[in-house]
Scaffold this motif. Structure first.
Motif, PDB file in Angstrom:
ATOM      1  N   GLY A  30       0.893  -1.099   0.036  1.00 21.36           N
ATOM      2  CA  GLY A  30       0.146   0.112  -0.197  1.00 21.36           C
ATOM      3  C   GLY A  30       0.942   1.269  -0.074  1.00 21.36           C
ATOM      4  O   GLY A  30       2.054   1.193  -0.368  1.00 21.36           O
ATOM      5  N   PRO A  42      -4.522   1.512   0.093  1.00 19.44           N
ATOM      6  CA  PRO A  42      -3.817   1.129  -1.025  1.00 19.44           C
ATOM      7  C   PRO A  42      -3.462   2.008  -1.910  1.00 19.44           C
ATOM      8  O   PRO A  42      -3.746   3.412  -2.047  1.00 19.44           O
ATOM      9  N   THR A 213      -4.448  -3.909   1.689  1.00 16.83           N
ATOM     10  CA  THR A 213      -4.060  -3.330   0.468  1.00 16.83           C
ATOM     11  C   THR A 213      -3.744  -4.201  -0.565  1.00 16.83           C
ATOM     12  O   THR A 213      -4.260  -3.914  -1.836  1.00 16.83           O
TER      13      THR A 213
END
Lengths: 408, 408
Positions: A30, A42, A213
């Motif tokens: 992320g 993310p 993420t």
């Protein structure tokens, strides 16, 4: 199979869209600048949208550019990250009209019979580019097997940390491609994955952060589902998506958002997230008005989407599309699974969540698309029962037929 | 999804090609005039070939005629029997390049994950046209499940006589679509099927004759595999086909023969029949110079193609294409299955027979295509084993990784 090359330019934070990173290295944990101790944001891939030739979306484009029917998601290469991993012909799945105005996008028609192949083509490409000798993934089923297949195809090793209660047919599936499959308690998967990444240099293709993420490129592969729905049907009124971490949800949303941004379409569909009621981290995040959250997960057979943590991608997709999250009981999921089977489509329970979501909403102005992510072979019950032989006498066979309502 | 209609005109005997029958009723027990007590001759469908617009085979045809990417085999409707049963989006499977010049036609990408869907779309259409309330089929797996799926989709009942030793995952598969599944000894399947056809009026979609004939329309569905290979690759030098009764073999041959007849191509590929060495009725027929014969079947895990009787279609396809039959041991089949898996394709053992056949022949002037008929989920071993949990300590995980050759 295609002469196209990517127009990907950079990575962009979803936590703060003004923050950009170079395209390489692909971020596997992320956005480092915006993520906090409790929320991980993310990143997504940005493209030179002004350079996209929108003839890419014309029905005759593939034929005009000698792109083979087997090209898979490479058909859309300009709007994907670099696809240097070999193809298994992922994507190009059919849209089946279940009833007038209700369509099933049948993702069980991918190389390992789930949507995860679209993601793994992209993430395996990044692993090759990073020079990794292998990849590592934590997965209860489809993601692990798809990663194993693409790794095998690309000549990479693959390590899968999986759950201890994997259904027997899924266990065979994850082992089929030569991966090292290690069933461990769920709580141990992430620490062990971190060790394998840090100590062994294997490349991670599943999530490693507090809230989800995942890999920067994963959701990009899912965008192609939106492009394909558009090619088949135009823009539907709504799309119902089985949702675990929300990556698929976000990918479908982003694909339609790009079509609008490029002027190919004027509208986007409402996106509905279909979560098992036993958990539902996205529903909880929306309810609480937070970017992502964690929930306790109760018992459910929908093991493919029973996630305790969600991710910010899901919140964005729902907010931007005007959609909302739906919580589905196992009874609702089983009813949708039976309905699909009675129309000739055998879906994994988690995969039936899209149709279950539509049924919960009741009648809706169409057309609508329900994504069915995976095949019934991955269900928890598969392989547990076998049929008893039937005495091969006509009287007995006739009795069976009559009791099934067949005139015999 | 398509405006095309069929150019089918009649049925034609393979026993004596000058004998023709009207298109309806479709013959379910071969050619009544040429068949004898020991040899049954199939029929095939004839078309108004002079009326075929060969633009049908242009890459841009589908786009130019607004044929949806999800149209399935309907894409080729002029050269198929009437397709009045609803589609499940069968066909359109990808061709994967395994190594330079060697391609795998991955039929596991069909609606029920085998080539049998192409056949069942055609035969279910005939059942609807005949006004039947249901269909009946004898099958050890893929054919039965595909018939159940197409019957469910068309609103027909389905009865499946199956083997008593069906693998557990395949058992779940055959039950998934609401069919009445009756496991009986193999020797009892055909007499019971005859009873169900005669006494209950169910429509037969699998073979009922001494040597194999099957339904008149079945092999027509398989022709589309040849059309698709041609669209992807042109005309290969050879096609290796897993063979049981030889219907698939014949269909692939007929498709290429039609392309040549229509002037679309100048050549046809050699067709190789890939049979398990445990049986091999087509190999025996060719060796003995007879139209079809019966053999004893020894033990083999390739249950999808371990047939004791063959059919004349196979002899015709080999003779006309300059191909030949190959007998594959289970060891050869397992080696081909492993080779496919190591490239990311998990195939049923029977499905790996095509690649096994190529490997037995050794190097060959290419390109060559090996048809892989079905997914690994249908294998006999699936569901029999489950993995032991791994103690979630790093020392133990590292030991496992090292023993798998991963630098940890």
């Amino acid at each position: 199979m295609t002469a196209n090359s990517t127009l990907a330019t950079a990575q962009r934070s979803l936590g703060d869209p003004t923050i950009r990173y170079p395209l390489w290295p692909a971020l596997t944990m992320g956005c480092p600048q915006t993520s906090t101790a409790t929320i991980s944001y993310p990143v997504e891939v940005d493209y030179a949208y002004d350079s996209v030739d929108i003839a890419l979306f014309d029905p005759g484009y593939a034929a005009a550019h000698a792109i083979s029917p087997s090209a898979g998601i490479e058909r859309w290469a300009p709007l994907l990250p670099p696809l240097n991993a070999p193809s298994l012909g992922e994507g190009g799945t059919p849209l089946i009209e279940l009833e007038p105005g209700v369509f099933i996008k049948d993702e069980s028609r991918n190389p390992t019979w789930s949507h995860k192949d679209r993601l793994n083509r992209c993430t395996t490409s990044a692993a090759l580019r990073a020079g990794a000798s292998g990849i590592v993934v934590a997965s209860s089923g489809n993601h692990g097997a798809a990663a194993a297949a693409y790794a095998a195809r690309a000549g990479l090793r693959c390590v899968v940390f999986t759950a201890e209660d994997t259904p027997p047919a899924v266990d065979a599936f994850m082992h089929a491609y030569g991966a090292v499959v290690l069933p461990v308690p769920v709580a141990d998967r992430w620490p062990l994955m971190h060790k394998v990444v840090e100590d062994c240099g294997l490349y991670p293709v599943s999530n490693l952060t507090t809230t989800h993420t995942g890999h920067a490129f994963g959701a990009e592969g899912y965008k192609t589902i939106a492009y394909e729905i558009h090619a088949d049907l135009g823009v539907p009124a709504a799309v119902f998506v089985p949702s675990g971490y929300g990556e698929l949800l976000y990918g479908v949303w982003k694909g339609f958002a790009e079509l609008r941004r490029l002027g190919v379409t004027g509208a986007v569909p409402r996106i509905f997230a279909c979560e098992p009621a036993a958990g539902g981290p996205l529903s909880a995040a929306v309810r609480e008005g937070v970017p992502a959250t964690e929930v306790a997960v109760g018992p459910t057979d929908a093991y493919g989407i029973d996630c305790s943590v969600g991710g910010y991608r899901g919140v964005v997709a729902l907010r931007e599309s005007g959609g909302r999250p739906l919580l589905l009981s196992d009874n609702e999921l089983h009813a949708a699974q039976r309905e699909l089977a009675s129309s000739g489509l055998w879906a994994e329970l988690s995969a039936a969540a899209g149709l279950a979501g539509l049924r919960q909403c009741g009648d809706m102005e169409g057309p609508v698309v329900c994504v069915s992510t995976s095949s019934g072979f991955k269900d928890v019950s598969v392989g547990l029962h076998t049929s008893e032989p039937v005495p091969p006498e006509w009287a007995e066979v006739r009795r069976r037929l009559r009791s099934a309502g067949i005139d015999a």
